[in-house]
Design an enzyme around this catalytic site. Structure first.
Site, short mmCIF file in Angstrom:
data_model
loop_
_atom_site.label_atom_id
_atom_site.label_comp_id
_atom_site.label_asym_id
_atom_site.label_seq_id
_atom_site.Cartn_x
_atom_site.Cartn_y
_atom_site.Cartn_z
N VAL A 1 7.50 23.74 2.33
CA VAL A 1 6.72 22.63 2.89
C VAL A 1 5.99 21.86 1.79
O VAL A 1 5.98 20.62 1.79
CB VAL A 1 5.73 23.14 3.97
CG1 VAL A 1 4.88 21.98 4.48
CG2 VAL A 1 6.48 23.78 5.12
N LYS B 1 -0.68 28.04 10.08
CA LYS B 1 -1.21 28.46 11.40
C LYS B 1 -1.96 29.77 11.33
O LYS B 1 -2.89 29.99 12.09
CB LYS B 1 -0.11 28.54 12.45
CG LYS B 1 1.07 29.38 12.04
CD LYS B 1 2.37 28.68 12.36
CE LYS B 1 3.33 28.84 11.22
NZ LYS B 1 4.07 27.69 10.82
N GLU C 1 -2.50 19.22 11.69
CA GLU C 1 -1.48 18.75 12.64
C GLU C 1 -0.19 19.54 12.51
O GLU C 1 0.47 19.86 13.50
CB GLU C 1 -1.20 17.25 12.41
CG GLU C 1 -0.12 16.64 13.27
CD GLU C 1 -0.45 16.70 14.77
OE1 GLU C 1 -1.40 16.05 15.18
OE2 GLU C 1 0.26 17.41 15.50
N VAL D 1 1.10 23.45 14.27
CA VAL D 1 1.79 23.70 15.54
C VAL D 1 2.84 22.62 15.76
O VAL D 1 2.56 21.43 15.59
CB VAL D 1 0.82 23.70 16.75
CG1 VAL D 1 1.56 24.03 18.04
CG2 VAL D 1 -0.33 24.67 16.53
N GLU E 1 13.52 34.87 9.01
CA GLU E 1 13.26 35.52 7.73
C GLU E 1 13.88 36.91 7.72
O GLU E 1 14.23 37.45 8.76
CB GLU E 1 11.76 35.60 7.51
CG GLU E 1 11.14 34.21 7.59
CD GLU E 1 9.74 34.16 7.00
OE1 GLU E 1 9.45 34.95 6.10
OE2 GLU E 1 8.97 33.30 7.46
N ASP F 1 3.79 34.54 15.64
CA ASP F 1 3.71 33.12 15.28
C ASP F 1 3.32 32.28 16.50
O ASP F 1 2.44 31.42 16.42
CB ASP F 1 5.08 32.68 14.73
CG ASP F 1 5.13 31.21 14.39
OD1 ASP F 1 4.56 30.81 13.36
OD2 ASP F 1 5.73 30.44 15.19
N LYS G 1 -0.12 29.98 17.32
CA LYS G 1 -0.05 28.57 17.70
C LYS G 1 -0.74 28.32 19.04
O LYS G 1 -1.47 27.34 19.18
CB LYS G 1 1.42 28.13 17.75
CG LYS G 1 2.02 28.02 16.34
CD LYS G 1 3.53 27.83 16.40
CE LYS G 1 4.12 27.64 15.01
NZ LYS G 1 5.60 27.72 15.02
#
Lengths: 409, 409
Positions: free
Chosen positions: B12, B100, B124, B127, B185, B196, B200
């Site tokens: 990212v 998150k 932002e 999620v 993963e 996860d 969220k």
């Protein structure tokens, strides 16, 4: 205490007062102060409304009251609403609206006027009713070049098309039912002729073009009144729905915006929008596809978006926030629609020969449709982007009795 | 010139640098100044990256550089990322993140720290990847009491469930395929066990509760590893998909948040989210239902949301904007999950009698499922809201060999 006024106490205006009353405590907690409707400007009387004592016919009670810092315009149309919006902005009051006609027609002037008077002209509710779309497009997708917007943005036409597809009703019957249920107006022209969708895609296109104004009246627009039960039969056999799509494209092939009925595969996410629901798919060059779905109209849903805007304006009022800045571009924002590449389903009487089609549409890819109704010939033209509106128009001139042309999404 | 730094140059983080480079001109036009990555903090070297010369291992080059006003945290996890985020916020730098785990674990402290130092902590991208959801929920839906959020928020599990449903793969094969394609993963536990999704929905629930903190680790959570091809067979026969849903409910029956696999009708809009796609449906008391759909993960999509946040932060920097203010509530934010009303599909060996079911689940509505696999008995329990998690658990104790329990949405 934050005071607002509502101009026009119709369905949405009334919904705004109701949403504020309904969620009074939440709103006050969020803003850190109460939000109160001080005046409602309307020439009618509403003796039975709980808000009756707020209603006034005197403009000056709104425009000259320094306590009123935010004005909601829910009059509709582009005459009185235009005049009043200018008055409010000139007095430094932020105007919040759901009026797509006014935003799409006079948005540039009104935003510039807001800018000049240190206030804002904001309009989340003008497209998609309660669905958040304007602000996400402008703000969350700010890092993207917007390459495409494809929306089912008119609930009336979507309701009619859904009825025709599901129940086999013809257009007139489905329209009548929509009118009975209050989903279509007695004069339904703005909806069924695609004018409403035209205004909405013009607003979205202008935002996607970073404020370069797109004039709705210049957009190529086809309504739904020519759609027949036979077209629906083809759609079913092709595993598709017919949807009135409002389209903006900004890619390698040019920049286009238009409105027309399209065949949309039942497997496409947009196909989930049935009945009065709206769905808008946005493609950004980093984001990829994102879709926004919900009630595109309705009193409380639309009012929810208006009140969201009011709260945003209230929270940012001490700041000099020129949220939207539209402008008239020196050069044309859109390319001529004649150059736009499409593929279409074309229905002919079965007397038409393959040769006649090849002659009429030279060098254009053409394949038989998976389905042909009795007595008909049906082909899909332009799969490889070798068809454009100009070629389509020229080719169609060679046939006396084309039954129908429907674009394929 | 607006300078930023990126902490952690993984997928990212790299995407953020790329999106800024890709849309450089648009971003500069919008901000009225250039946006430039000044430093990238990472302990690794990236000799082949076009951004190689920006990479540093020296923290002080980020935290002590007054020119850097916005810091992107894309380290992940809640250790180093936590420490660095605190350093950045303490230095008055706004932190933008997609993390998150950190937001859901330490969000309260970090937002309060941001508040204390006149900067922001915004997330932002934490999620829904690139899908705008946090800001629309917080801002566009501000006028609404949020009554429900139902989301398919984890692409890995949705990919696995889609493969199982479409191709008849079993769980292990589908997981393996997801790993091969890079959607899961090597240690897939955080995804398949629902951790996860838990994080969220905790973030979304906190926003829906106006900032009252919802602790993810306390949420009832069921992952997908027990889902079998037989369950998928039932789903197909019931015209449904199995989806891992993250749910928040705040209605007359109480306030709940949890994560579990559910049967979702193919006719429901959420069913359009297949493969790695995400979809989140939000119900507001004025708005009704709105749904947000798109790529919930992926380098460029997630980076698009991060850069949107950066631009928002840059545009609002001169203002004292405490965008999100979370707090620890004095009283419990959620009701005990045992009270939550559900309906479930229950599969037994066919040796189980109707009487045994009635005895185990007294006074609970029970109807046969439209489909029963060979050798099985299948019922739908709790259509009328007469079943809750506590009753379900007690009833299940009476059976030695329940085959499976799947919630129905």
């Amino acid at each position: 205490m934050k005071y607002i006024a509502i101009l026009g106490f119709g369905v949405v205006g009334c919904g705004v007062a109701e949403v504020i009353a309904m969620n009074e405590d939440r709103i006050a907690k969020r803003l850190g102060e109460d939000l109160k409707v001080k005046k409602i400007l309307d020439i009618r009387e509403f003796p039975d409304s709980p808000f009756a004592d707020l209603v006034t016919t005197k403009q000056e009670e709104v425009f000259e009251d320094p306590e009123i810092s935010i004005v909601v315009e829910t009059i509709g149309g582009a005459r009185v609403a235009y005049e009043y919006t200018k008055k409010a902005l000139s007095a430094g009051k932020t105007v919040v609206t759901s009026n797509k006609e006014l935003v799409s027609t006079h948005g540039v002037e009104l935003m510039q006027l807001a800018h000049a008077h240190d206030c804002n002209y904001i309009f989340e509710a003008s497209v998609g009713g309660g669905i958040p779309i304007i602000r996400p497009l402008h703000r969350c997708l700010a890092a993207n070049k917007i390459e495409r917007i494809v929306g089912i943005v008119n609930g009336t036409t979507n309701y009619i098309l859904t009825q025709m597809g599901e129940n086999g009703s013809d257009f007139d019957a489905a329209l009548k039912e929509a009118q009975t249920k209050g989903y279509a107006e007695q004069n339904p022209s703005a909806d069924i002729d695609g004018i409403d969708a035209q205004r909405k895609i013009a607003i979205l296109s202008t935002i996607a073009m970073d404020g370069a104004y797109v004039d709705p009246t210049r957009l190529f627009t086809v309504g739904i009144s020519a759609i027949t039960t036979k077209d629906m039969e083809y759609a079913r056999e092709m595993n598709a729905y017919i949807k009135l799509l409002a389209v903006f494209e900004n890619g390698e092939d040019g920049t286009y915006a238009y409105v027309a009925p399209h065949l949309v595969s039942k497997d496409h996410p947009l196909a989930c929008a049935n009945g009065v629901f709206n769905a808008i798919m946005v493609t950004g060059n980093a984001l990829g596809d994102a879709m926004f779905y919900g009630q595109g109209a309705g009193k409380m849903a639309t009012a929810s978006a208006v009140v969201g805007d009011i709260m945003d304006a209230a929270e940012h009022q001490s700041r000099n926030a020129h949220v939207y800045e539209w402008f008239e571009s020196d050069k044309p924002v859109l390319d001529p629609i004649e150059e736009h590449r499409i593929s279409v389903l074309l229905r002919f009487p079965d007397s038409v020969t393959d040769d006649a089609i090849s002659e009429a549409f030279p060098e254009i890819s053409c394949q038989p449709c998976v389905y042909e109704a009795e007595g008909e010939k049906a082909v899909i033209l332009g799969k490889d982007g070798d068809l454009n509106e100009a070629k389509l128009a020229v080719g169609l001139e060679n046939f006396e009795n084309v039954i129908s042309v429907i674009r394929i999404f």
